[in-house]
Design a protein around this motif. Structure first.
Motif, PDB file in Angstrom:
ATOM      1  N   GLY A 183      63.768  31.661  14.811  1.00 50.59           N
ATOM      2  CA  GLY A 183      64.572  30.898  15.123  1.00 50.59           C
ATOM      3  C   GLY A 183      64.838  30.639  16.399  1.00 50.59           C
ATOM      4  N   GLN A 184      66.046  29.587  16.653  1.00 44.48           N
ATOM      5  CA  GLN A 184      66.337  29.309  18.052  1.00 44.48           C
ATOM      6  C   GLN A 184      67.928  29.407  18.101  1.00 44.48           C
ATOM      7  N   SER A 185      68.392  29.372  19.314  1.00 47.58           N
ATOM      8  CA  SER A 185      70.133  29.499  19.562  1.00 47.58           C
ATOM      9  C   SER A 185      70.565  27.877  19.259  1.00 47.58           C
ATOM     10  N   GLU A 186      71.894  27.997  19.071  1.00 48.73           N
ATOM     11  CA  GLU A 186      72.173  26.791  19.002  1.00 48.73           C
ATOM     12  C   GLU A 186      71.885  25.526  20.191  1.00 48.73           C
ATOM     13  N   GLN A 187      72.084  26.233  21.458  1.00 47.38           N
ATOM     14  CA  GLN A 187      72.105  25.388  22.591  1.00 47.38           C
ATOM     15  C   GLN A 187      70.440  24.987  22.604  1.00 47.38           C
ATOM     16  N   VAL A 188      69.669  25.903  22.313  1.00 49.47           N
ATOM     17  CA  VAL A 188      68.214  25.342  22.327  1.00 49.47           C
ATOM     18  C   VAL A 188      67.753  24.174  21.512  1.00 49.47           C
ATOM     19  N   ILE A 189      68.451  24.629  20.037  1.00 48.14           N
ATOM     20  CA  ILE A 189      68.034  23.316  19.233  1.00 48.14           C
ATOM     21  C   ILE A 189      68.784  22.126  19.842  1.00 48.14           C
ATOM     22  N   ARG A 190      69.923  22.198  20.144  1.00 53.70           N
ATOM     23  CA  ARG A 190      70.584  20.870  20.471  1.00 53.70           C
ATOM     24  C   ARG A 190      69.782  20.222  21.672  1.00 53.70           C
ATOM     25  N   THR A 191      69.131  21.248  22.838  1.00 51.56           N
ATOM     26  CA  THR A 191      68.552  20.577  23.886  1.00 51.56           C
ATOM     27  C   THR A 191      67.082  20.029  23.434  1.00 51.56           C
ATOM     28  N   ARG A 192      66.578  20.574  22.195  1.00 51.16           N
ATOM     29  CA  ARG A 192      65.480  20.172  21.840  1.00 51.16           C
ATOM     30  C   ARG A 192      65.525  18.624  20.986  1.00 51.16           C
ATOM     31  N   LEU A 193      66.591  18.542  20.307  1.00 51.50           N
ATOM     32  CA  LEU A 193      67.021  17.617  19.639  1.00 51.50           C
ATOM     33  C   LEU A 193      67.232  16.170  20.820  1.00 51.50           C
ATOM     34  N   LEU A 194      67.922  16.612  21.741  1.00 48.09           N
ATOM     35  CA  LEU A 194      68.203  15.636  22.712  1.00 48.09           C
ATOM     36  C   LEU A 194      67.011  15.270  23.650  1.00 48.09           C
ATOM     37  N   GLN A 195      65.900  16.302  23.587  1.00 46.13           N
ATOM     38  CA  GLN A 195      64.780  15.953  24.137  1.00 46.13           C
ATOM     39  C   GLN A 195      64.046  14.799  23.392  1.00 46.13           C
ATOM     40  N   ALA A 196      64.084  15.149  21.932  1.00 48.26           N
ATOM     41  CA  ALA A 196      63.273  14.254  21.132  1.00 48.26           C
ATOM     42  C   ALA A 196      63.994  12.971  21.338  1.00 48.26           C
ATOM     43  N   ILE A 197      65.230  12.844  21.474  1.00 54.30           N
ATOM     44  CA  ILE A 197      65.865  11.354  21.807  1.00 54.30           C
ATOM     45  C   ILE A 197      65.382  10.853  23.149  1.00 54.30           C
ATOM     46  N   GLU A 254      70.266  19.037   6.847  1.00 48.63           N
ATOM     47  CA  GLU A 254      70.209  20.502   7.129  1.00 48.63           C
ATOM     48  C   GLU A 254      69.000  21.183   6.765  1.00 48.63           C
ATOM     49  N   GLU A 255      68.626  20.971   5.481  1.00 51.81           N
ATOM     50  CA  GLU A 255      67.458  21.564   5.131  1.00 51.81           C
ATOM     51  C   GLU A 255      66.043  21.460   5.846  1.00 51.81           C
ATOM     52  N   ALA A 256      65.913  19.788   6.182  1.00 45.30           N
ATOM     53  CA  ALA A 256      64.722  19.763   7.144  1.00 45.30           C
ATOM     54  C   ALA A 256      64.696  20.376   8.650  1.00 45.30           C
ATOM     55  N   LEU A 257      65.913  20.278   9.055  1.00 46.58           N
ATOM     56  CA  LEU A 257      66.017  20.841  10.565  1.00 46.58           C
ATOM     57  C   LEU A 257      66.205  22.534  10.518  1.00 46.58           C
ATOM     58  N   ALA A 258      66.640  23.106   9.357  1.00 47.05           N
ATOM     59  CA  ALA A 258      66.820  24.545   9.433  1.00 47.05           C
ATOM     60  C   ALA A 258      65.230  24.914   9.079  1.00 47.05           C
ATOM     61  N   ALA A 259      64.661  24.259   8.395  1.00 46.03           N
ATOM     62  CA  ALA A 259      63.145  24.634   8.328  1.00 46.03           C
ATOM     63  C   ALA A 259      62.427  24.321   9.471  1.00 46.03           C
ATOM     64  N   THR A 260      62.461  23.590  10.394  1.00 47.27           N
ATOM     65  CA  THR A 260      61.824  23.178  11.490  1.00 47.27           C
ATOM     66  C   THR A 260      61.989  24.027  12.359  1.00 47.27           C
ATOM     67  N   PHE A 261      63.497  24.593  12.533  1.00 47.56           N
ATOM     68  CA  PHE A 261      63.685  25.701  13.763  1.00 47.56           C
ATOM     69  C   PHE A 261      63.657  26.919  13.104  1.00 47.56           C
ATOM     70  N   ASP A 262      63.300  27.155  11.960  1.00 53.48           N
ATOM     71  CA  ASP A 262      63.392  28.300  11.198  1.00 53.48           C
ATOM     72  C   ASP A 262      64.967  29.155  11.399  1.00 53.48           C
ATOM     73  N   VAL A 263      65.893  28.347  11.088  1.00 50.21           N
ATOM     74  CA  VAL A 263      67.358  28.964  11.329  1.00 50.21           C
ATOM     75  C   VAL A 263      67.990  28.827  10.204  1.00 50.21           C
ATOM     76  N   SER A 264      69.151  29.268   9.869  1.00 46.97           N
ATOM     77  CA  SER A 264      70.138  28.958   8.818  1.00 46.97           C
ATOM     78  C   SER A 264      70.736  27.690   8.790  1.00 46.97           C
ATOM     79  N   ARG A 265      71.009  27.238   7.782  1.00 45.30           N
ATOM     80  CA  ARG A 265      71.720  25.775   7.620  1.00 45.30           C
ATOM     81  C   ARG A 265      73.176  25.986   8.116  1.00 45.30           C
ATOM     82  N   THR A 266      73.653  27.202   8.587  1.00 49.56           N
ATOM     83  CA  THR A 266      74.975  27.343   9.089  1.00 49.56           C
ATOM     84  C   THR A 266      74.845  27.007  10.604  1.00 49.56           C
TER      85      THR A 266
END
Length: 235
Positions: free
Chosen positions: A7-21, A34-46
C-alpha cells in the motif's frame, strides 16, 4: 511481503491522484469508488476514504448527497474565477521571489525547465501539462509559505481540469514563457516578472473554450495508477 511494504500512505496516494489530474489522465466529472481506488493502491477503504475527504475539502473531488464521489468539473464561470484568484496571487509570488532572489537557489527550477523542454521536444503532452502546472507550484514552494503552497496546489489542479474540459490548444504554456519569468526573477525585476505572469495567465484563459470535451476515460486513469503502483512496489 511485510505490511509496511504494502500500500501507500495517504500523502503518496493524494500526490499520485493529483499527478493524474496534472497529466490530464483523470477526466473531470468521472466517478471514483472507494473499492477501485483501494484495489489500485492496495490499501484499506478507510485510507481511501480519508484521501477522498481531503481532496473533497480542497474542492478537487466532489461528494454528492447520494454518497457518490466525482472528480470536479469546473464550469466556465468557475474556471474564470480560478484565474481571477491566480491573477491576484501569482504576480505577488514572483515579486516576492525577485525581492529575495539573492538568497534563493534556482537549481531545481532550472532543472524543471529542462524537463519541460524535453517533454515538449518528445511530444509528450501528458507529461508537459503536468510539468507546466508544477512550475507554478515550484514558484510557490520557493517562497516557503505553506499557505501559498496549499492554495496553489488546489488552484492548479482545478485549472488543469478546466483545461481538459475547455482548452482549444495543445499547449497553454508556450515555449519560453516560463523561462522568461524565471529570468526576470533572477534579475530581481519583480515588475517585469509580474507583468509576464499576468500575460501568461491571460494566455491560459484565452485558450479555454466550452465546446471541447474530455476524451479520456476513468478506466484509463485507474490502469495508469495501477501501473505506477506496481512499478513502485517492485523498486
Amino acid at each position: 511481503m511485510k505490511k509496511s511494504q504494502r500500500g501507500q500512505s495517504e500523502q503518496v496516494i493524494r500526490t499520485r491522484l493529483l499527478q493524474a489530474i496534472f497529466e490530464q489522465r483523470m477526466p473531470p466529472g468521472a466517478r471514483l469508488t472507494e473499492e477501485a481506488l483501494a484495489a489500485t493502491f492496495d490499501v484499506s477503504r478507510t485510507t481511501i476514504r480519508q484521501v477522498i475527504a481531503r481532496l473533497a475539502q480542497d474542492g478537487i473531488l466532489v461528494k454528492l448527497s447520494t454518497g457518490a464521489t466525482h472528480v470536479a468539473a469546473p464550469s466556465r464561470r468557475e474556471a474564470q474565477q480560478l484565474l481571477v484568484v491566480r491573477r491576484m496571487i501569482e504576480p505577488e509570488i514572483v515579486k516576492i521571489l525577485a525581492e529575495n532572489a539573492a538568497t534563493l537557489s534556482f537549481t531545481e527550477l532550472s532543472a524543471h525547465l529542462a524537463l519541460e523542454d524535453r517533454a515538449r521536444r518528445a511530444g509528450d503532452r501528458g507529461t508537459l501539462v503536468r510539468l507546466t502546472g508544477e512550475f507554478h507550484l515550484q514558484l510557490a514552494q520557493l517562497t516557503g509559505n505553506k499557505v501559498l503552497i496549499r492554495l496553489m496546489t488546489e488552484l492548479q489542479a482545478l485549472v488543469c481540469l478546466a483545461i481538459l474540459l475547455y482548452a482549444s490548444g495543445d499547449d497553454a504554456c508556450p515555449p519560453d514563457e516560463h523561462r522568461k519569468i524565471v529570468t526576470a526573477i533572477k534579475k530581481k525585476d519583480g515588475s517585469s516578472a509580474a507583468a509576464m505572469m499576468l500575460h501568461h495567465l491571460d494566455h491560459i484563459e484565452r485558450d479555454l473554450r466550452l465546446d471541447d470535451k474530455p476524451t479520456v476515460e476513468i478506466s484509463e486513469a485507474l490502469t495508469w495508477l495501477g501501473q505506477r503502483q506496481r512499478t513502485s512496489a517492485g523498486s
